[in-house]
Motif scaffolding. Structure first.
Motif, PDB file in Angstrom:
ATOM      1  N   ALA A  27      11.206  32.306   2.700  1.00  0.00           N
ATOM      2  CA  ALA A  27      11.390  30.876   2.429  1.00  0.00           C
ATOM      3  C   ALA A  27      11.898  30.662   1.008  1.00  0.00           C
ATOM      4  N   ASN A  28      12.652  29.577   0.837  1.00  0.00           N
ATOM      5  CA  ASN A  28      13.161  29.172  -0.478  1.00  0.00           C
ATOM      6  C   ASN A  28      12.095  28.323  -1.151  1.00  0.00           C
ATOM      7  N   VAL A  29      11.254  28.962  -1.964  1.00  0.00           N
ATOM      8  CA  VAL A  29      10.099  28.302  -2.569  1.00  0.00           C
ATOM      9  C   VAL A  29      10.329  28.154  -4.067  1.00  0.00           C
ATOM     10  N   ARG A  30      10.076  26.945  -4.565  1.00  0.00           N
ATOM     11  CA  ARG A  30      10.211  26.647  -5.986  1.00  0.00           C
ATOM     12  C   ARG A  30       8.846  26.233  -6.509  1.00  0.00           C
ATOM     13  N   PHE A  31       8.416  26.905  -7.570  1.00  0.00           N
ATOM     14  CA  PHE A  31       7.074  26.714  -8.107  1.00  0.00           C
ATOM     15  C   PHE A  31       7.115  25.858  -9.366  1.00  0.00           C
ATOM     16  N   LEU A  32       6.302  24.800  -9.378  1.00  0.00           N
ATOM     17  CA  LEU A  32       6.127  24.016 -10.594  1.00  0.00           C
ATOM     18  C   LEU A  32       4.992  24.645 -11.386  1.00  0.00           C
ATOM     19  N   LEU A  33       5.331  25.281 -12.502  1.00  0.00           N
ATOM     20  CA  LEU A  33       4.375  26.057 -13.285  1.00  0.00           C
ATOM     21  C   LEU A  33       4.205  25.452 -14.665  1.00  0.00           C
ATOM     22  N   ARG A  34       3.049  25.706 -15.245  1.00  0.00           N
ATOM     23  CA  ARG A  34       2.782  25.220 -16.594  1.00  0.00           C
ATOM     24  C   ARG A  34       2.531  26.417 -17.516  1.00  0.00           C
ATOM     25  N   GLY A  35       1.260  26.758 -17.747  1.00  0.00           N
ATOM     26  CA  GLY A  35       0.927  27.790 -18.709  1.00  0.00           C
ATOM     27  C   GLY A  35       1.446  29.178 -18.377  1.00  0.00           C
ATOM     28  N   ASP A  36       1.551  29.498 -17.087  1.00  0.00           N
ATOM     29  CA  ASP A  36       1.966  30.842 -16.680  1.00  0.00           C
ATOM     30  C   ASP A  36       3.475  30.985 -16.511  1.00  0.00           C
ATOM     31  N   LEU A  37       4.234  29.968 -16.842  1.00  0.00           N
ATOM     32  CA  LEU A  37       5.654  29.961 -16.497  1.00  0.00           C
ATOM     33  C   LEU A  37       6.395  31.184 -17.039  1.00  0.00           C
ATOM     34  N   ALA A  38       6.294  31.459 -18.326  1.00  0.00           N
ATOM     35  CA  ALA A  38       7.048  32.567 -18.915  1.00  0.00           C
ATOM     36  C   ALA A  38       6.617  33.905 -18.324  1.00  0.00           C
ATOM     37  N   HIS A  39       5.305  34.081 -18.158  1.00  0.00           N
ATOM     38  CA  HIS A  39       4.804  35.345 -17.608  1.00  0.00           C
ATOM     39  C   HIS A  39       5.289  35.557 -16.173  1.00  0.00           C
ATOM     40  N   VAL A  40       5.173  34.528 -15.354  1.00  0.00           N
ATOM     41  CA  VAL A  40       5.546  34.667 -13.947  1.00  0.00           C
ATOM     42  C   VAL A  40       7.048  34.856 -13.799  1.00  0.00           C
ATOM     43  N   ARG A  41       7.823  34.188 -14.612  1.00  0.00           N
ATOM     44  CA  ARG A  41       9.267  34.408 -14.567  1.00  0.00           C
ATOM     45  C   ARG A  41       9.611  35.862 -14.888  1.00  0.00           C
ATOM     46  N   SER A  42       8.874  36.457 -15.808  1.00  0.00           N
ATOM     47  CA  SER A  42       9.172  37.825 -16.238  1.00  0.00           C
ATOM     48  C   SER A  42       8.558  38.879 -15.321  1.00  0.00           C
ATOM     49  N   HIS A  43       7.363  38.614 -14.817  1.00  0.00           N
ATOM     50  CA  HIS A  43       6.607  39.648 -14.103  1.00  0.00           C
ATOM     51  C   HIS A  43       6.355  39.343 -12.634  1.00  0.00           C
ATOM     52  N   GLY A  44       6.669  38.134 -12.172  1.00  0.00           N
ATOM     53  CA  GLY A  44       6.440  37.802 -10.772  1.00  0.00           C
ATOM     54  C   GLY A  44       4.985  37.484 -10.467  1.00  0.00           C
ATOM     55  N   LEU A  45       4.668  37.479  -9.191  1.00  0.00           N
ATOM     56  CA  LEU A  45       3.314  37.198  -8.713  1.00  0.00           C
ATOM     57  C   LEU A  45       2.796  38.394  -7.926  1.00  0.00           C
ATOM     58  N   THR A  46       1.550  38.773  -8.181  1.00  0.00           N
ATOM     59  CA  THR A  46       0.920  39.882  -7.463  1.00  0.00           C
ATOM     60  C   THR A  46      -0.257  39.350  -6.663  1.00  0.00           C
ATOM     61  N   LEU A  47      -0.303  39.681  -5.386  1.00  0.00           N
ATOM     62  CA  LEU A  47      -1.388  39.276  -4.498  1.00  0.00           C
ATOM     63  C   LEU A  47      -2.181  40.524  -4.117  1.00  0.00           C
ATOM     64  N   ARG A  48      -3.412  40.588  -4.548  1.00  0.00           N
ATOM     65  CA  ARG A  48      -4.267  41.728  -4.211  1.00  0.00           C
ATOM     66  C   ARG A  48      -5.225  41.289  -3.105  1.00  0.00           C
ATOM     67  N   GLU A  49      -4.972  41.795  -1.895  1.00  0.00           N
ATOM     68  CA  GLU A  49      -5.767  41.411  -0.732  1.00  0.00           C
ATOM     69  C   GLU A  49      -6.412  42.641  -0.112  1.00  0.00           C
ATOM     70  N   LYS A  50      -7.323  42.411   0.798  1.00  0.00           N
ATOM     71  CA  LYS A  50      -8.047  43.534   1.409  1.00  0.00           C
ATOM     72  C   LYS A  50      -7.122  44.468   2.175  1.00  0.00           C
ATOM     73  N   ASP A  51      -6.096  43.907   2.816  1.00  0.00           N
ATOM     74  CA  ASP A  51      -5.239  44.741   3.652  1.00  0.00           C
ATOM     75  C   ASP A  51      -4.075  45.365   2.896  1.00  0.00           C
ATOM     76  N   ALA A  52      -3.700  44.786   1.752  1.00  0.00           N
ATOM     77  CA  ALA A  52      -2.527  45.283   1.029  1.00  0.00           C
ATOM     78  C   ALA A  52      -2.405  44.572  -0.309  1.00  0.00           C
ATOM     79  N   THR A  53      -1.615  45.162  -1.188  1.00  0.00           N
ATOM     80  CA  THR A  53      -1.198  44.490  -2.422  1.00  0.00           C
ATOM     81  C   THR A  53       0.268  44.123  -2.271  1.00  0.00           C
ATOM     82  N   ARG A  54       0.562  42.840  -2.459  1.00  0.00           N
ATOM     83  CA  ARG A  54       1.922  42.347  -2.290  1.00  0.00           C
ATOM     84  C   ARG A  54       2.439  41.844  -3.633  1.00  0.00           C
TER      85      ARG A  54
END
Length: 307
Positions: A27-54
């Protein structure tokens, strides 16, 4: 019906998690970010879940709604304590066919959004999920991808809300579409009012500790009964078996910290008005006495001022 563009308004734990899952699915998702904006732009988002890390490498993060522009679907995951910003945040995102869905807690959110964008655009959802933001761009899922109940404001479910349900079910969320969204909101309060409220008001207790204290545990069912009585007065179904199921399921959660307790311990503002204040005001306006809820509401206002 297809949503070619999606905006996440309130990219905290919940919004970032669902936005990332949707983006990972294409999906074409656009995130409205505040404090994490620079970090997320540089490093992305990590999801650590029981079945997998995405990991979502490339995040379309923006500092303002105007930079995002009109989209087909707006997903509001702000804490309700930030709702005063919605009159500024929402209008730049609205195009001719935009739908807006709020996944926020409590009562009154759909009506507020309708006053800004029009009732015909507004959908609502209730989320049953456990996900926390443990560091910038780092999300840990305990009960993910969770369940979601969806509906439309003041009307039966139509094609659009079924399309939203399909969007989320496509990324593993168990979805249910209802014709009576308000009924589901009152039903969720049956658990949220006592367990979120007492967890904070009784000094910061997880649900296992709350239930282990007989005096505190004895407060749970009377609070549930008050909320249920108000819901029934407004014509919503809350059966005795449903109430008991909300009590019975809680010990299985273990040492669970409800979302309001997490906010309180972190020094963030608790969603007192949406979860306790608004149902109390609606009940009192209808001539219903809710002394236990009124007392808990006053305690939470005091506790929130101290946090």
């Amino acid at each position: 019906m297809k949503f070619d563009s999606i905006a996440i308004v309130g990219a905290g734990a919940l919004g970032s998690y669902y936005g990332a899952r949707l983006a990972l699915a294409g999906a074409n998702v656009r995130f409205l970010l505040r404090g994490d904006l620079a970090h997320v732009r540089s490093h992305g988002l990590t999801l650590r879940e029981k079945d997998a890390t995405r990991h979502l490498d490339h995040v379309a993060g923006f500092a303002t709604a105007a930079e995002i522009g009109p989209v087909d679907l707006v997903i509001v995951t702000l804490k309700t304590t930030a709702n005063a910003s919605l009159p500024v945040l929402l209008p730049p995102l609205i195009g001719s066919r935009t739908a807006v869905i709020t996944l926020q807690n409590g009562l009154g959110n759909e009506e507020l959004i309708a006053s800004i964008v029009g009732t015909e655009r507004v959908l609502g959802g209730l989320c049953y999920i456990g996900v926390t933001r443990e560091a910038p761009g780092e999300l840990v899922g305990y009960h993910t991808p969770g369940r979601m109940t969806l509906g439309e404001l003041n009307r039966p479910a139509g094609e659009r809300v079924h399309a939203v349900a399909g969007l989320f079910s496509g990324v593993g969320v168990h979805t249910r579409v209802l014709d009576r969204l308000a009924e589901a909101r009152w039903q969720k309060l049956i658990w949220n009012v006592p367990f979120n409220g007492l967890a904070v008001a009784r000094g910061g207790l997880t649900t296992d500790r709350l239930l282990a204290e007989p005096v505190i545990a004895a407060e749970v069912r009377p609070l549930m009964d008050e909320v249920a009585a108000a819901a029934r007065h407004f014509g919503y179904d809350v059966s005795e078996s449903f109430i008991q199921s909300q009590i019975d399921v809680t010990p299985t959660m273990g040492a669970y910290a409800p979302s309001s307790l997490v906010d309180f311990l972190a020094g963030r503002e608790v969603e007192v008005e949406a979860i306790w204040g608004e149902p109390l005001r609606r009940a009192q306006a209808a001539g219903l006495a809710m002394p236990r809820l009124a007392a808990l509401y006053r305690e939470l206002l005091t506790a929130s001022q101290r946090s």
